[in-house]
Write an enzyme that holds these catalytic residues in place. Structure first.
Site, PDB file in Angstrom:
ATOM      1  N   LYS A  77       9.120  -0.382   5.105  1.00  9.99           N
ATOM      2  CA  LYS A  77       8.812   0.855   4.393  1.00  9.99           C
ATOM      3  C   LYS A  77       9.882   1.055   3.331  1.00  9.99           C
ATOM      4  CE  LYS A  77      10.880   3.682   8.093  1.00  9.99           C
ATOM      5  NZ  LYS A  77      10.632   4.791   9.046  1.00  9.99           N
ATOM      6  N   LYS A  85       2.720   4.640   1.172  1.00 10.09           N
ATOM      7  CA  LYS A  85       3.162   5.303   2.405  1.00 10.09           C
ATOM      8  C   LYS A  85       2.825   6.789   2.234  1.00 10.09           C
ATOM      9  CE  LYS A  85       7.061   5.860   5.551  1.00 10.09           C
ATOM     10  NZ  LYS A  85       6.686   7.229   5.921  1.00 10.09           N
ATOM     11  N   GLU A 141       0.863  -1.181   0.000  1.00  6.50           N
ATOM     12  CA  GLU A 141       0.000   0.000   0.000  1.00  6.50           C
ATOM     13  C   GLU A 141       0.894   1.224   0.000  1.00  6.50           C
ATOM     14  OE1 GLU A 141      -2.319   0.400   3.691  1.00  6.50           O
ATOM     15  OE2 GLU A 141      -1.126  -1.248   4.487  1.00  6.50           O
TER      16      GLU A 141
END
Length: 497
Positions: free
Chosen positions: A395, A226, A224
């Site tokens: 991340k 950030k 998804e």
């Protein structure tokens, strides 16, 4: 006070994380209640003494030493408590020193003028190290290299208590934490937070290196965006709601539009963003969100111009059920169903991105929208645990932009950098309306270089200084550096725009 001073002094000169935790644990084990609780509160920045602020300390030392000497000393040392403790006249009168409990409770009951008398009297009594520790205590700025997490690890190490359990109850407790210490030492029950809406520690992601991808299977992960906002937790129950930052600070007052719209029973993990151009769910740049951060009250005009919302990542609790032990894929499915059924205002869903290989994920990352910092990768089977476990979540930030800039100004840093020019202002050339090109500032930075490079930069600044404006040194515009950055924001306050 003496034991607390010895603790802070040892922490300051200890570099090992584990060694710092051991020092804290030993202090918490041997210091009595409530002193150890006040010490814990000070170290975790949870102690506030309204009658004592840095201005009061400056006034006290100004009355006892030459102000020019103090200014030069403070400029060089870079730490108010250390400067005052060294300059305060006398070697201390010795004798019995007050307990932390006596200091905190006495100062909390008095106004500024009476506090000044008390603080001066104690400073006269303390030796240099005790003065320094005392000033760190009452001004709430320890700066001894201890994070809140490390302090909680030290509490957990007092007994057989998982640090994540300490995190779980932490935000429902108040200093001096007698119940917390009793529980950690095996002498009491786990503290109850009652019916209060409390912060539940967030699960954090590990920065991804390209080399990590070789060890990971793309099929195991969900991707998804950030989003470029701030990570928050929105908790609501029984008509009451709270909005917490990633560190557990209550920021509800700055975002009443989000809080007032949370008419549900759930705990949401998401990204706080603001809308633009009349669309409450079209994310504006982070600079727009900054207009609303750190405000105790928000005007109606600000609410209209920058309407806030939460883009949901995860569902931690719903209708009293704790979902954190479920796999992420199942929590995500529950979140989607819940949002579709409830359609709460000021809350929408962060989309899942389709990819079938790491090459496809690279393409997504490269083509990320401007309000996105990169990708989040989450294992579909990951449970929600506090902290930053390596493996479940990553991340993958997009590569930064870079530009060559000219160093224009420099300032000395604080603490360990107080004797170095470590804060730099950069500029770019542009065509002036008339005459020669002009150099205009476009940004500042104080990191991104090694210790050795800092020494070289400091030496260059000293050799090429042209003028000084208070703490700011103007330098010869001849040093070009590469600056990396995530985004550019328009500004009406800066000459460059």
């Amino acid at each position: 006070m003496k034991d607390y001073a010895r603790l802070l002094d040892a922490l300051l000169y200890t570099t090992s994380r584990n060694a710092k935790v051991r020092l804290l644990t030993d202090y918490f084990r041997h210091a009595p209640d409530p002193d150890r609780g006040w010490g814990l509160a000070a170290i975790t920045h949870e102690l506030d003494i309204p009658s004592v602020k840095p201005g009061l300390i400056r006034d006290l030392i100004a009355a006892r030493t030459d102000p020019v000497l103090f200014d030069y000393s403070y400029d060089y040392v870079g730490d108010l408590a250390e400067t005052v403790s060294l300059l305060w006249p006398g070697d201390g009168q010795g004798g019995a020193t007050p307990t932390l409990d006596e200091i905190v409770n006495t100062l909390r009951l008095v106004g500024r003028e009476e506090a000044a008398v008390l603080v001066a009297g104690w400073l006269d009594r303390f030796d240099t190290t005790e003065r320094w520790a005392f000033l760190k205590l009452v001004t709430g700025a320890p700066r001894v290299g201890v994070s809140s997490r490390m302090a909680k690890m030290a509490v957990a190490a007092l007994g057989d208590v998982p640090v994540d359990d300490v995190e779980e109850v932490w935000h429902g407790l108040k200093p001096p934490y007698a119940g917390l210490f009793a529980w950690a030492c095996g002498a009491g029950e786990r503290p109850s937070t009652g019916d209060r809406l409390v912060f539940r520690p967030l699960m954090l992601a590990t920065p991804l290196d390209e080399g990590d991808l070789e060890k990971l299977a793309a099929a195991d992960y969900v991707a998804e965006w950030k989003w470029d906002g701030i990570r928050v937790q929105l908790a609501a129950r029984g008509g009451e709601a709270r909005l917490f930052s990633r560190t557990g600070d209550d920021i509800s007052d700055a975002f009443p539009d989000v809080v007032e719209a949370a008419n549900f029973d759930a705990v949401i993990d998401g990204e706080l963003l603001v809308g633009r151009d009349g669309d409450p769910f079209d994310p504006a740049p982070f600079n727009d969100l900054q207009q609303r951060l750190n405000r105790k009250a928000v005007s109606k005009a600000m609410l209209r111009k920058h309407p806030a919302f939460v883009r949901a990542y995860d569902l931690l609790m719903v209708d009293g059920e704790d979902l954190r032990a479920l796999p992420f894929a199942e929590r995500r499915e529950r979140l989607e169903r819940w949002l579709a059924a409830r359609k709460p205002p000021r809350l929408d869903l962060s989309p899942v991105l389709d990819f079938d290989s790491w090459d496809a994920a690279r393409t997504l990352r490269a083509d990320a929208p401007p309000v996105v910092e990169g990708l989040m990768l989450k294992r579909a089977d990951s449970v929600y645990v506090p902290g930053r476990p390596k493996g479940p979540w990553f991340k993958w930030k997009r590569d930064p932009f870079t530009i060559d800039c000219v160093v224009m100004y420099a300032q000395r840093g604080h603490g360990k950098r107080s004797s170095f020019f470590s804060d730099y202002t950069f500029g770019l050339w542009r065509a002036a309306d008339e005459g020669a090109d002009e150099l205009v500032p476009v940004g500042k930075a104080y990191f991104g270089f090694t210790d050795e490079e800092l020494k070289q930069l400091d030496a260059w600044v000293r050799a090429h200084s042209e003028a000084r404006f208070g703490p700011v040194t103007q330098v010869e515009p001849s040093l070009v550096v590469e600056v990396a950055f995530d985004a550019v924001q328009r500004s009406t306050r800066h000459k460059s725009g």
